[in-house]
Structure formats: structure tokens, C-alpha cells
Design a protein around this motif. Structure first.
Motif, mmCIF file in Angstrom:
data_model
loop_
_atom_site.group_PDB
_atom_site.id
_atom_site.type_symbol
_atom_site.label_atom_id
_atom_site.label_comp_id
_atom_site.label_asym_id
_atom_site.label_seq_id
_atom_site.Cartn_x
_atom_site.Cartn_y
_atom_site.Cartn_z
ATOM 1 N N VAL A 55 38.651 42.087 22.246
ATOM 2 C CA VAL A 55 37.802 41.796 21.087
ATOM 3 C C VAL A 55 36.846 42.947 20.786
ATOM 4 C CG1 VAL A 55 37.937 39.305 21.436
ATOM 5 C CG2 VAL A 55 36.092 40.608 22.528
ATOM 6 N N ILE A 56 36.897 44.000 21.586
ATOM 7 C CA ILE A 56 35.951 45.101 21.419
ATOM 8 C C ILE A 56 36.547 46.198 20.530
ATOM 9 C CG2 ILE A 56 34.709 46.964 22.571
ATOM 10 C CD1 ILE A 56 34.479 45.211 25.029
ATOM 11 N N VAL A 57 35.845 46.486 19.433
ATOM 12 C CA VAL A 57 36.114 47.709 18.674
ATOM 13 C C VAL A 57 35.395 48.817 19.435
ATOM 14 C CG1 VAL A 57 35.865 48.908 16.471
ATOM 15 C CG2 VAL A 57 36.156 46.405 16.511
ATOM 16 N N ALA A 58 36.141 49.743 20.005
ATOM 17 C CA ALA A 58 35.532 50.758 20.872
ATOM 18 C C ALA A 58 34.403 51.490 20.148
ATOM 19 C CB ALA A 58 36.596 51.756 21.331
ATOM 20 N N THR A 59 33.333 51.769 20.872
ATOM 21 C CA THR A 59 32.216 52.465 20.247
ATOM 22 C C THR A 59 32.632 53.857 19.768
ATOM 23 O OG1 THR A 59 31.315 53.393 22.314
ATOM 24 C CG2 THR A 59 30.572 51.183 21.662
ATOM 25 N N ASP A 60 33.623 54.454 20.427
ATOM 26 C CA ASP A 60 34.128 55.737 19.951
ATOM 27 C C ASP A 60 34.813 55.575 18.600
ATOM 28 O OD1 ASP A 60 34.598 58.644 20.708
ATOM 29 O OD2 ASP A 60 36.652 57.992 20.303
ATOM 30 N N SER A 61 35.480 54.442 18.388
ATOM 31 C CA SER A 61 36.094 54.160 17.083
ATOM 32 C C SER A 61 35.024 53.967 16.010
ATOM 33 C CB SER A 61 36.970 52.908 17.168
ATOM 34 O OG SER A 61 37.991 53.059 18.127
ATOM 35 N N ILE A 62 33.905 53.344 16.403
ATOM 36 C CA ILE A 62 32.790 53.175 15.461
ATOM 37 C C ILE A 62 32.253 54.536 15.041
ATOM 38 C CG2 ILE A 62 30.444 52.278 15.217
ATOM 39 C CD1 ILE A 62 31.248 50.012 17.145
ATOM 40 N N LYS A 63 32.087 55.440 16.007
ATOM 41 C CA LYS A 63 31.637 56.810 15.709
ATOM 42 C C LYS A 63 32.596 57.497 14.747
ATOM 43 C CE LYS A 63 33.161 60.006 18.047
ATOM 44 N NZ LYS A 63 33.660 60.845 19.142
ATOM 45 N N ASN A 64 33.902 57.409 15.028
ATOM 46 C CA ASN A 64 34.893 58.054 14.159
ATOM 47 C C ASN A 64 34.851 57.485 12.751
ATOM 48 O OD1 ASN A 64 35.771 59.611 16.307
ATOM 49 N ND2 ASN A 64 37.471 58.240 16.826
ATOM 50 N N THR A 65 34.634 56.168 12.656
ATOM 51 C CA THR A 65 34.569 55.514 11.352
ATOM 52 C C THR A 65 33.387 56.027 10.547
ATOM 53 O OG1 THR A 65 35.594 53.521 12.274
ATOM 54 C CG2 THR A 65 34.428 53.283 10.185
ATOM 55 N N ILE A 66 32.261 56.228 11.198
ATOM 56 C CA ILE A 66 31.078 56.753 10.512
ATOM 57 C C ILE A 66 31.387 58.105 9.891
ATOM 58 C CG2 ILE A 66 28.720 57.624 10.858
ATOM 59 C CD1 ILE A 66 28.439 55.459 13.074
ATOM 60 N N TYR A 67 32.035 58.987 10.659
ATOM 61 C CA TYR A 67 32.373 60.312 10.146
ATOM 62 C C TYR A 67 33.358 60.231 8.972
ATOM 63 C CZ TYR A 67 30.167 62.443 14.253
ATOM 64 O OH TYR A 67 29.268 62.851 15.202
ATOM 65 N N ILE A 68 34.372 59.374 9.119
ATOM 66 C CA ILE A 68 35.395 59.257 8.082
ATOM 67 C C ILE A 68 34.796 58.704 6.789
ATOM 68 C CG2 ILE A 68 37.502 58.017 7.414
ATOM 69 C CD1 ILE A 68 38.311 58.234 10.429
ATOM 70 N N LEU A 69 33.979 57.673 6.887
ATOM 71 C CA LEU A 69 33.363 57.094 5.695
ATOM 72 C C LEU A 69 32.369 58.061 5.067
ATOM 73 C CD1 LEU A 69 32.890 53.355 6.749
ATOM 74 C CD2 LEU A 69 34.683 54.372 5.325
ATOM 75 N N ALA A 70 31.708 58.888 5.898
ATOM 76 C CA ALA A 70 30.810 59.909 5.352
ATOM 77 C C ALA A 70 31.585 60.942 4.537
ATOM 78 C CB ALA A 70 30.035 60.590 6.475
ATOM 79 N N LYS A 71 32.807 61.216 4.931
ATOM 80 C CA LYS A 71 33.667 62.133 4.173
ATOM 81 C C LYS A 71 34.150 61.488 2.877
ATOM 82 C CE LYS A 71 36.529 65.535 3.192
ATOM 83 N NZ LYS A 71 36.058 66.852 2.700
ATOM 84 N N GLN A 72 34.483 60.208 2.940
ATOM 85 C CA GLN A 72 35.117 59.531 1.809
ATOM 86 C C GLN A 72 34.133 58.996 0.776
ATOM 87 O OE1 GLN A 72 37.341 56.557 3.979
ATOM 88 N NE2 GLN A 72 39.199 57.840 4.033
#
Length: 301
Positions: free
Chosen positions: A54-71
């Protein structure tokens, strides 16, 4: 028997820098942020049953922040925080709330030979612009905007007298003192129904931040302050009057003291009262004054 009463987790201290390049003019604009995203939902078993599914890895959360900042645009931060929070509750069906805290670090454009430089900046203070965005599935988006570390000082036009006196009181009354503080001001927006409503309010976020900053500085400078309490109330009521979408305004102002130094022991050198020119800045202890000001529920008479 025990159970999890509340739980959230995520990624903190994610450093993000984004540059916007205007190819036509050559002017670049930079934004530097520190981002924290915390998630809530059906995650209890990760604590109680060692169920990592059930855990979205915190590293995945970090990557998502970067990707959404680009998009997506990262300004105003109220919008970017809402984009982040909405993404997580829509992407993961078992995540029902997402909390984004964004600190925007100050970079001011340099003036060179009297003109704004197209791509050079200076950090002229530690002032920060902050937002807290809470996106809750089925409820909407709550946003609190704030400014912090805005350090101000004025050398006169501050008073403090008429306060309660008893056997514990040694402080003397004064009709003229130095006033200095690190401003921490926050304003809570009305609840937004969703991301579309936040997008429609985008022009309001920057103008309200600028207005709150301007009101704070102008009131601080011009008010012949009877107390920190009274001055901060004047600031808050002006912000509420300026922006109808804001429901409450909070101020937290430490009173940074500067004490007169009695130098009369040296050849009767006068340095107190009206003759005071040299002071001793104090680091602690200090006064700390807070207030939350909202719209009156009482009908006007």
C-alpha cells in the motif's frame, strides 16, 4: 488491543529549481523551492501488518514532484501545490488525502547599470513565500499562503505603556522605543471545490501575496505603534478588506529587543532616554505575539 489513529508519510526537503526561458526576449525567470508531500489513506496495514503493497515509495513521490514541475507551471505555488495534491489522490485509489508544503526561496533580479539583468539574480534576504495545500478526496482543496523571515526594524514611533503592573513587574513604560521583528504572516483561503476552481483564482494568489507584503511593510513603517498587538491587528484587517476570498489572517511577531546602555559611569556620558544612541541588540529572551483575525459574524448595527 491497539490501532492506528492517524498516519501520513511522504518525502520532505525536495529541492526544486526551475527556469523559464523567454526565447524572444532572452529574459529568464527562476524559481527555487523546497517541497514536502505527505499522503494519507488506506495505509494502516503498512504499519500494523508490514504490508508494503500500500506504500507509494517516497522516492516515487520525489520523482513525481520533479516530473510535474516539468509538465506544469510551478507559480504561483498555490497552484503547483494543488496540482501535486490532486495528482496523488487521482492516481492512487487508496490515497484519500495529500498535503503539499512549498517554501519558495527569494531570488531578486539584479540591476546592472540601472537596468534589470535578463538572467542574473541576488538573494537579498532570507524572506520566504510559503504555501500549505491540503487536498482531501470528496471535500476539496484548502490553501494557506504565508510569508516568513521578513525582518524589519524602525528606530522610533513605537510605544508601550499602560500595561498591567504588579509585584512581578520591572519593565518601565516607554513612549519611544525601537521596534524590530521577523514577520510571519499567513492567510487562509476559502475552501476550493477542486483544481479547476484553483486555476480560476490564479491571478488572486500573486496579487494577494504582494498586497499582504505591502500592507505589512507600510503599516509597520507608518503606525505610531501602541503595541505589537495593535499594529498586527491593523495589518490583518487590511488584508481581509483587500481580498474577499481570504477567511482568516494570522500573524506571529517576535519582539526583537534593543536595550539602552547606561554609560553615565564613564565621565557622565548620557546614553539613555532622549539621549540614547547606542543600544545592545538582544537575541533572547524575546516577546512573542500572535493573533488570528477573521471576519466578524456579528451583524452591523
Amino acid at each position: 488491543m491497539s490501532e492506528v489513529k492517524a498516519a501520513r508519510y511522504g518525502k520532505d526537503n525536495v529541492r526544486v529549481y526551475k527556469v523559464h526561458k523567454d526565447e524572444k526576449t532572452g529574459v529568464q525567470t527562476v524559481v527555487e523551492m523546497t517541497v514536502c508531500v505527505l499522503l494519507e489513506g488506506e495505509i494502516d496495514t503498512s504499519y500494523t501488518k508490514a504490508d508494503n503493497s500500500v506504500i507509494v515509495a517516497t522516492d516515487s513521490i520525489k520523482n513525481t514532484i520533479y516530473i510535474l514541475a516539468k509538465q506544469h507551471p510551478v507559480t504561483p505555488p498555490e497552484l503547483f501545490g494543488s496540482i501535486l495534491g490532486t495528482h496523488f489522490i487521482e492516481k492512487y485509489k487508496h490515497i484519500h488525502a495529500a498535503h503539499a508544503h512549498i517554501v519558495t526561496h527569494r531570488w531578486a533580479r539584479m540591476d546592472v547599470d540601472g537596468k534589470p539583468h535578463p538572467h542574473s539574480f541576488v538573494r537579498d534576504s532570507e524572506e520566504k513565500r510559503n504555501v500549505q495545500v491540503d487536498v482531501v478526496e470528496g471535500q476539496g482543496i484548502d490553501i494557506s499562503s504565508s510569508l516568513s523571515k521578513l525582518t524589519v526594524l524602525k528606530s522610533t514611533n513605537s510605544q508601550f505603556w499602560g500595561f498591567l503592573r504588579d509585584e512581578y513587574t520591572t519593565l518601565k513604560e516607554t513612549w519611544d522605543r525601537i521596534l524590530s521583528t521577523d514577520v510571519d504572516a499567513a492567510w487562509q483561503w476559502k475552501r476550493f471545490s477542486g483544481l479547476d476552481e484553483v486555476r480560476s483564482a490564479v491571478p488572486q494568489f500573486d496579487t494577494t501575496w504582494s498586497a499582504a507584503r505591502e500592507i505589512t511593510l507600510k503599516t509597520f513603517a507608518e503606525d505610531n505603534s501602541a503595541s505589537v498587538q495593535n499594529t498586527m491587528y491593523k495589518m490583518a484587517e487590511q488584508i481581509l478588506a483587500r481580498q474577499p476570498l481570504v477567511e482568516t489572517v494570522d500573524y506571529s511577531l517576535p519582539n526583537k529587543h534593543y536595550f539602552e546602555i547606561d554609560l553615565s559611569w564613564h565621565k557622565d556620558l548620557q546614553n539613555t532616554g532622549k539621549n540614547a544612541e547606542v543600544y545592545a541588540p538582544q537575541s533572547d529572551p524575546n516577546g512573542l505575539i500572535k493573533c488570528s483575525v477573521g471576519r466578524s459574524s456579528k451583524p452591523k448595527l
